[in-house]
Design an enzyme around this catalytic site. Structure first.
Site, short mmCIF file in Angstrom:
data_model
loop_
_atom_site.label_atom_id
_atom_site.label_comp_id
_atom_site.label_asym_id
_atom_site.label_seq_id
_atom_site.Cartn_x
_atom_site.Cartn_y
_atom_site.Cartn_z
NE ARG A 48 -2.36 0.86 3.65
CZ ARG A 48 -3.05 0.76 4.77
NH1 ARG A 48 -4.37 0.67 4.70
NH2 ARG A 48 -2.46 0.68 5.94
CB THR B 197 -1.95 7.16 -3.36
OG1 THR B 197 -1.35 5.85 -3.48
CG2 THR B 197 -1.02 8.19 -4.00
CG ASP C 107 0.89 -4.39 9.85
OD1 ASP C 107 1.24 -5.56 9.57
OD2 ASP C 107 0.92 -3.45 9.04
CG ASP D 8 4.30 -5.15 11.41
OD1 ASP D 8 5.06 -5.62 10.54
OD2 ASP D 8 4.10 -3.93 11.55
#
Length: 217
Positions: A112, A116, A208, A211
């Site tokens: 990602r 943006t 996340d 992670d």
């Protein structure tokens, strides 16, 4: 496994089994270790796979039990494959392959863009005969929906016709994105969370997913 209807645009299937709700709560906890996260994601993916493969085609064959010959049902050929959106999608594969060990696995690498929030592809490797298979696309999080939409677009470009998206957590924004770009693709999720923060993370979420699965920061 029971499901609850969703009021959101794409009408995702929200899995409502008590074991799923319990394991998802444990997964969300900040104190759950990396080993614990891996175990819980594997267990959840196994339960999700049960729903994702509910209507696989069957065929009748003759078998012999220790007592007699009978007509019995089995899966009608290698109809399904799994497609993991890297890297976090790999955490969902183990449980699914426990149930469907013969299924081939494809990978699509997306990251990602931090500015943006759009998905950028960096890797693609798919099984053969993708056009004739049910493609179960897995990624723990459906956040903005950009990565999932980009992955589904690429798979369609490669010939995939029967697609299903499976995730642990989703958001109204992500669901709306898939509804806009891929209204034909069903979504299976364990929960629809409140929404996204200014950084595009799911709230309340679980952090996340990559992670937490792989012990990175």
């Amino acid at each position: 496994m029971t499901t609850q209807p969703s009021p959101f645009a794409s009408s995702p299937i929200v899995l409502d089994h008590p074991l799923i709700r319990h394991k998802l709560t444990r997964l969300r906890k900040v104190e759950t270790s990396t080993a614990g996260v891996r175990r819980l994601v594997r267990e959840l993916s196994l339960l999700m796979c049960y729903e994702a493969t509910r209507d696989l085609p069957m065929e009748t064959v003759e078998i012999t039990t220790p007592l007699e010959t009978m007509q019995a049902e089995q899966l009608a050929g290698p109809d399904v494959c799994f497609i993991s959106i890297l890297r976090a999608g790999n955490g969902l594969l183990d449980g699914m392959l426990d149930l469907v060990p013969f299924a081939p696995v494809g990978h699509i690498g997306l990251y990602r863009d931090p500015e943006t929030l759009e998905a950028v592809e960096y890797y693609l490797k798919l099984p053969s005969q993708i056009s004739s298979r049910r493609c179960v696309v897995v990624d723990p999080m459906l956040a903005t929906g950009h990565s999932a939409a980009a992955a589904l677009t690429r798979l369609k470009e490669k010939g995939a016709k029967r697609l299903l998206f499976v995730c642990l957590l989703s958001t109204p924004e992500g669901i709306a994105c898939l509804k806009e770009h891929h209204p034909d693709v069903p979504v299976i999720t364990c929960a629809i969370d409140r929404g996204l923060d200014e950084h595009g993370y799911i709230r309340p979420g679980l952090g996340d997913a990559g992670d937490r699965l792989f012990g990175t920061k």
